[in-house]
Design a protein around this motif. Structure first.
Motif, short mmCIF file in Angstrom:
data_model
loop_
_atom_site.label_atom_id
_atom_site.label_comp_id
_atom_site.label_asym_id
_atom_site.label_seq_id
_atom_site.Cartn_x
_atom_site.Cartn_y
_atom_site.Cartn_z
N SER A 1 -36.72 80.98 48.24
CA SER A 1 -35.86 81.77 47.37
C SER A 1 -34.77 80.94 46.71
CB SER A 1 -35.20 82.91 48.16
OG SER A 1 -36.14 83.89 48.49
N SER A 2 -34.55 79.75 47.21
CA SER A 2 -33.50 78.90 46.64
C SER A 2 -34.03 78.19 45.41
CB SER A 2 -33.02 77.87 47.66
OG SER A 2 -33.98 76.83 47.80
N ASP A 3 -33.13 77.55 44.69
CA ASP A 3 -33.59 76.75 43.55
C ASP A 3 -33.69 75.28 43.95
OD1 ASP A 3 -30.92 76.14 43.74
OD2 ASP A 3 -30.38 76.86 41.74
N GLY A 4 -33.69 75.03 45.27
CA GLY A 4 -33.80 73.66 45.78
C GLY A 4 -35.20 73.09 45.60
N GLU A 5 -35.26 71.78 45.64
CA GLU A 5 -36.54 71.08 45.51
C GLU A 5 -36.78 70.24 46.76
OE1 GLU A 5 -36.45 68.81 41.92
OE2 GLU A 5 -36.26 70.57 40.66
#
Length: 179
Positions: free
Chosen positions: A80-84
């Motif tokens: 759900s995060s915008d992390g990679e």
């Protein structure tokens, strides 16, 4: 004629999309919360295995798990995060995680002895913005020393306790019931 019928059909299609999309978004977020919870459970199991091999000591950072356990970098990123996901060699990925990059979770067990931690100790939890959705319930996933993972709605009071050093925190009633 033909044009008003086309416009009516287009309007019905747009209306159907407007009605269905919020439900789809909620379903996607629910699936992401479950995957996130499973990520935290995998991290907790890797922490437990690390501690078993190191006299009960938990690692100094989550990057250490990449070097020592059978775990991959994508487990450290909440869907759900915008992390990679961290990229590069295992050492580069581990260094990135150790520096707090490519990491969606807050690790609270660094350097502690797992056997000495009290029941209900939170090993790790979601970063606050991971599940920042609308309608927003302010929830977060938490994983405990026994590898139980739970999503807790309105989690800010629990996170505030952890930030203040109260671990285990006082959890909302019924939190550690069925998963």
């Amino acid at each position: 004629g033909c044009v008003p019928l086309f416009l009516a059909a287009a309007a019905v299609l747009v209306l159907a999309v407007v009605i269905v999309m919020p439900g789809r978004c909620r379903a996607t977020e629910t699936a992401n919360r479950i995957k996130c919870s499973n990520n935290l459970r995998q991290i907790a199991l890797a922490l437990i295995m690390y501690a078993d091999a190191n006299g009960g000591q938990l690692p100094p950072d989550l990057g250490t798990l990449l070097r020592t356990q059978e775990i991959t970098a994508d487990v450290f990123v909440c869907p759900s995060s915008d992390g990679e996901r961290a990229m590069g060699t295992v050492d580069e990925q581990a260094a990135s995680l150790a520096a707090g990059k490519h990491l969606s979770y807050v690790y609270l067990g660094a350097g502690q002895n797992l056997q000495r931690l009290p029941e209900g100790f939170v090993l790790a939890h979601d970063a606050p913005a991971n599940h920042d959705t609308k309608p927003r319930d302010g929830g977060a996933n938490f994983v405990f020393k026994d590898a139980t993972a739970k999503y807790i709605p309105h989690a800010q009071p629990v996170i505030d306790q952890l930030l203040a050093g109260q671990n285990p925190p006082t959890l909302p009633a019924g939190t550690l019931g069925n998963n």
